[in-house]
Design a protein around this motif. Structure first.
Motif, PDB file in Angstrom:
ATOM      1  N   PHE A  75       0.927  -2.519   1.365  1.00 37.40           N
ATOM      2  CA  PHE A  75       0.881  -1.077   1.603  1.00 37.40           C
ATOM      3  C   PHE A  75      -0.509  -0.485   1.499  1.00 37.40           C
TER       4      PHE A  75
ATOM      5  N   PHE B 140      -1.574   3.660   1.415  1.00 35.37           N
ATOM      6  CA  PHE B 140      -0.939   4.972   1.492  1.00 35.37           C
ATOM      7  C   PHE B 140      -1.910   6.053   1.945  1.00 35.37           C
TER       8      PHE B 140
ATOM      9  N   TYR C 225      -3.586   8.872  -3.007  1.00 32.05           N
ATOM     10  CA  TYR C 225      -3.402   8.141  -4.262  1.00 32.05           C
ATOM     11  C   TYR C 225      -3.159   6.660  -4.013  1.00 32.05           C
ATOM     12  N   ASN C 226      -4.161   5.966  -3.618  1.00 28.66           N
ATOM     13  CA  ASN C 226      -3.945   4.572  -3.286  1.00 28.66           C
ATOM     14  C   ASN C 226      -4.113   3.612  -4.439  1.00 28.66           C
ATOM     15  N   LEU C 227      -5.099   3.929  -5.282  1.00 26.85           N
ATOM     16  CA  LEU C 227      -5.478   2.962  -6.312  1.00 26.85           C
ATOM     17  C   LEU C 227      -5.134   3.496  -7.697  1.00 26.85           C
TER      18      LEU C 227
ATOM     19  N   ARG D 220      -5.916  -5.047  -1.175  1.00 29.96           N
ATOM     20  CA  ARG D 220      -4.705  -5.208  -1.956  1.00 29.96           C
ATOM     21  C   ARG D 220      -3.495  -5.470  -1.049  1.00 29.96           C
TER      22      ARG D 220
END
Ligand SMILES: Nc1ncnc2c1ncn2[C@@H]1O[C@H](COP(=O)(O)OP(=O)(O)OP(=O)(O)O)[C@@H](O)[C@H]1O
Ligand SMILES: [Mg+2]
Lengths: 252, 640
Positions: A88, A90, A93-95, A155
């Motif tokens: 994924f 996004f 707020y990815n990390l 990731r």
């Protein structure tokens, strides 16, 4: 066929102020494809991505991933499935703020019993590919937005998932950083034959993919394939379709 | 929509955020108000033999309470400000001046604050009644609890909280002045785990902290070996443990966590993410807070244990040191009061025990010369003949020692079936120690504090004959006492006391005085300690709420990535165990060593009181940890 969706409907809210966001979507994606989804703001792109990736449940319809109907699975099984088989990126707020770049990237591997050396090797390959290897000890608040997005791309790739879902990965980037990231995605897609499904507003971004699906009012409005065209031509056609749709791409 | 209506709307939307703050306020006001009411209760004051003790105790208690409450309220306010950071920043972004925001905060605060003050006072009044009953029970006073609502107490409470309100305003003002817009918008994002440069210094301090605590403990345990520098040592121990605790939190814990994290080399699992890295993320601001909480909880647990020990030991101490219901200095006094009791038809027995004092040594007595008290003179025993006491069987050359004061316990050991030599100048007599009794048989003003020994009649006669009669020591002496048949009572004591013929010692009166004194001290220490416990638990809880809000995004990502609610909660459970467990553990250890070092001065029964206090602390901390975890559960559940 890696993913197949049949008659997807999704509505929010209870009776009175019930809004139907997806009104019956059919679509299928082959192994190794790079697909973009476009549409006006609020047209249901994120919603579609969420239901396809099992983060949200459909109101009706079926989704098959490698032949398995995921709409029939229990929450726990779904979580398991996401952990193992999906990657994924996004919209926001990815990390995790509390983790370093490396820790963030390795998170999906934590559930696997892989040898440390092997994990290291894989990390090195992916991080170097995305040019963030030197940042591995930094925290998200200490790196730029583009670097953050590349970290989340790393990731999404690290555990070699069946499909990667990306929601406007370039949304917060300038055009240079955006095309940089997209080229990386494209390379990874070519090299490892991974399947990518990406939501975007941006015609340039979409032109890196092999197929663009346009959403309008909760339905598929049209589909464009790159085929043998150059990226330039392809881009123009995307722009055209977008202006027919109502010029949203320019506006937002 | 005007700005004012925006503010108003915003206020109501934020009401949920305020609950925490309101709770903190109401709770503090109730606590303080009930305490003040109690200190002004006339009924209690009249009943008490020493109301001076009471007022001093309450003054000391209320000063401590004020400090605790002020810290608590200000802390709650700071958490609250941080949570509203973004909103305040937004107001500034849309062009409100700082002054205007400050004014808005004043109005909001004032409404909430004085509302809470009124609710708190009402609640405090209810709590006061309950607490008063507890206090009277502890002091063993029979008195029906009345209802005195004192306006003076209300004014006193209101004044204090107006003062705290001023402090809060100053705090808000400084906060607004200090933080720039950019900082306000980014506040919660920055990491404090800036320990990447794990230099030799960190390692050094990390070890130093632990070494300091351990040496502090060691010193406290062996403190009694260096009596001449006792005060000095005590401060040394305090310094070592407190500074050691701070360094431990600041460096050792961070150091250990960092080592652990480093050893993972980036290969963290979801448990690490939610416990290890999350704790480290806020380590710097946590270090000070955790030190404060550990040290103060150690102090309050220690004081509670000690006061409970003295309260708990009153009966034993009196039982062991005061053998008879009434003790007199002269035979004549005893006879006078005996007649008085007869006139009032109170059955009693007169007790008349002659005694001689002998110095003793021998294999049966091991005196720890290193021990405190500077015991350089020989141990003396007050010899008593078997025929004058009940319940002891001795034959031939046997001897039984009894009524050993508990402070002697720590450095004299008596060995059974060994020889004791009784000495009076040139005369020596060997006897064999056969057993140890518990309670005293002679009053301490007869024995001058020495233990008593029972020998057979023949031996006693021999001893009396050969004693070197010493004018100064007034030997041989005799104990004169009266034992009431059946239970002694307060009314008998009053009868004798009002007669005013001569002075005498009354066991029941001593018992009551000590119960009241230690009961009051225990109540006040307990009250303040409990207030502290609750506030520190609340602070940890508030902190968790704040962190859970900050980490909401993380839970969302983790769940999207496919980590289940249970997996996340497992990690959070570890976090709770660590955040509540470490301060608790250090507090418990500090308490244990403190009580171990000084407990014997307060009474002979150390374990039960200490373990009870510790048990209460552990239970309450667990409850707070559990509530926090439940809050987390809610946040995690809603996060996707
Ligand atoms: N949880 C929700 N509850 C109710 N309505 C929702 C919810 N999530 C989305 N919607 C509605 O569904 C519609 C589609 O939302 P969605 O987020 O899929 O749009 P999008 O195409 O991703 O837009 P954007 O390009 O702005 O991200 C919107 O009208 C939105 O208001
Ligand atoms: Mg969207």
């Amino acid at each position: 066929m890696i993913l197949e969706a049949k008659g997807i409907k999704k509505s929010y809210g209870k009776r009175v102020n019930r809004t139907e966001v997806l009104k019956g979507i059919d679509l299928s994606i082959e192994q190794g494809e790079f697909v973009s989804i476009m549409g006006a703001s609020g047209s249901g792109k994120t919603t579609l991505l969420n239901v396809l990736s099992s983060i949200d449940r459909v109101t009706s319809g079926h989704i098959f991933i490698e032949g398995q109907d995921i709409t029939a699975l229990k929450d726990k099984k779904l979580a398991e499935f996401r952990k193992n088989d999906l990657g994924f990126m996004f919209q926001e707020y990815n990390l995790l703020n509390t983790l370093t770049v490396k820790e963030n990237i390795l998170l999906p591997l934590s559930i696997r019993s892989m040898k440390k050396a092997e994990v290291e090797k894989q990390f090195k390959v992916v991080a170097e590919e995305l040019e963030i290897y030197d940042l591995k000890g930094k925290y998200p608040s200490e790196i730029s937005g583009g670097q953050q997005q590349r970290t989340s791309a790393a990731r999404a790739y690290i555990h070699q998932p069946k499909i990667i879902f990306a929601d406007e990965p370039t949304g917060a980037l300038d055009s240079k950083a955006a095309s940089n990231l997209l080229r990386k995605l494209q390379q990874l897609n070519d090299k490892s034959n991974s399947t990518i499904m990406m939501v975007t507003h941006d015609a340039t971004a979409a032109s890196y993919s092999g197929r663009v699906i346009f959403l309008k009012d909760g339905l598929i409005y049209s589909t464009l394939r790159k085929g043998d065209r150059s990226q330039e031509e392809y881009y123009k056609e995307i722009m055209n379709t977008q202006s027919v749709l109502g010029g949203v791409g320019v506006e937002s | 929509m005007s700005l004012n209506s925006v503010i108003l709307k915003n206020f109501f939307k934020n009401l949920k955020n305020y609950t925490l703050y309101i709770f903190a306020l109401v709770f503090s006001v109730a606590l303080y108000f009930s305490f003040v009411l109690m200190s002004q209760d006339d009924g209690v004051a009249e009943e008490l033999t020493s109301s001076e003790l009471m007022s001093t105790g309450f003054i000391v208690g209320s000063v401590l309470l004020i400090v605790i409450i002020a810290t608590f309220v200000m802390f709650a306010n700071s958490i609250f400000l941080k949570r509203r950071n973004r909103e305040l920043a937004l107001f500034q972004l849309i062009g409100m001046t700082r002054e205007k925001i400050f004014r808005m905060l004043i109005v909001e605060n004032a409404v909430i604050y004085f509302g809470s003050l009124i609710i708190g006072i009402a609640l405090g009044f209810l709590v006061y009644r309950m607490l008063l009953m507890v206090l009277l029970r502890l002091m063993q006073i029979d008195l029906s609890v009345g209802m005195t609502f004192s306006i003076e107490a209300v004014i006193q409470t209101a004044l204090l909280f107006i003062f705290i309100f001023a402090l809060l305003l100053a705090q808000n003002y400084i906060f607004l002045k200090k933080t720039s817009l950019i900082k306000m918008l980014k506040l919660e994002q920055s990491s404090e785990a800036s320990y990447r440069g794990m230099g030799a210094v960190t390692v050094l301090f990390g070890t130093l902290g632990l070494v300091m605590i351990i040496s502090g403990y060691w010193l406290s345990a062996s403190m009694m070996n260096f009596t001449n520098a006792l005060i000095f040592l005590m401060f040394g121990v305090l310094f070592l443990t407190i500074a050691g605790t701070y360094i431990t939190f600041k460096f050792s814990v961070a150091f250990l966590l960092n080592m652990l994290r480093k050893s993972k080399n980036g290969h963290v699992n979801v448990n690490d993410v939610l416990s290890l890295t999350s704790i480290m993320f806020k380590m710097k601001s946590n270090a000070f807070l955790l030190t404060l909480i550990s040290v103060v909880s150690a102090i309050s647990m220690g004081l509670m244990s000690l006061s409970y020990i003295s309260y708990y030991s009153v009966e034993d101490t009196i039982e062991a040191s005061v053998p008879n219901d009434y003790t007199f200095y002269e035979e004549e006094d005893m006879e006078y009061y005996s007649d008085l009791l007869n006139e009032n038809d109170i059955e009693h027995e007169t007790v008349n025990i002659p005694t001689v004092s002998y110095d003793v040594e021998g294999d049966a007595i091991a005196i720890d010369a290193e021990a405190p008290g500077g015991f350089d003179t020989a141990l003396a025993l007050s010899m008593v003949s078997e025929e004058h006491v009940d319940g002891f069987e001795v034959e031939g050359d046997e001897i039984i020692i009894t009524g050993v004061p508990y402070f002697l316990d720590s450095y004299i050991e008596f060995k059974l079936n060994e020889t004791i030599t009784l000495i009076s100048d040139d005369y020596e007599r060997d006897v064999e120690l056969v057993s140890m009794g518990e309670n005293a048989i002679l009053s301490s003003f007869v024995t001058y504090g020495s233990p008593q020994a029972i020998v057979s009649n023949e031996v006693y006669e021999e001893l009396e004959e050969n004693h070197n009669y010493d004018e100064e020591m007034n030997q041989p002496r005799e104990g004169f006492a009266i034992d009431i048949t059946g239970e002694d009572s307060e009314s008998i004591y009053q009868l004798m006391n009002e007669d005013n013929y001569s002075q005498f010692e009354s066991k029941i009166n001593q018992y009551n005085m000590q119960m009241q004194g230690t009961g009051l001290v225990m109540f006040i220490v307990g009250f303040v300690g409990f207030a502290f416990l609750l506030t520190s638990g609340c602070i940890l809880y508030f902190k968790q709420i704040g962190e859970s809000e900050d980490e909401k995004g993380s839970y969302n990502i983790l769940r999207k990535l496919g980590f289940t609610e249970n997996e996340i909660l497992k990690g959070l459970t570890i976090k709770m165990v660590v955040t509540f467990g470490i301060p608790l553990l250090i507090g418990l250890l500090h308490t244990y060593f403190a009580v171990n070092a000084g407990g014997f001065l307060f009474g002979n029964e150390i374990w039960t009181p200490m373990l009870t206090v510790m048990g209460v602390y552990i239970t309450l901390y667990s409850i707070f940890a559990l509530i926090s975890l439940m809050y987390y559960k809610k946040v995690v559940k809603r996060s996707i």
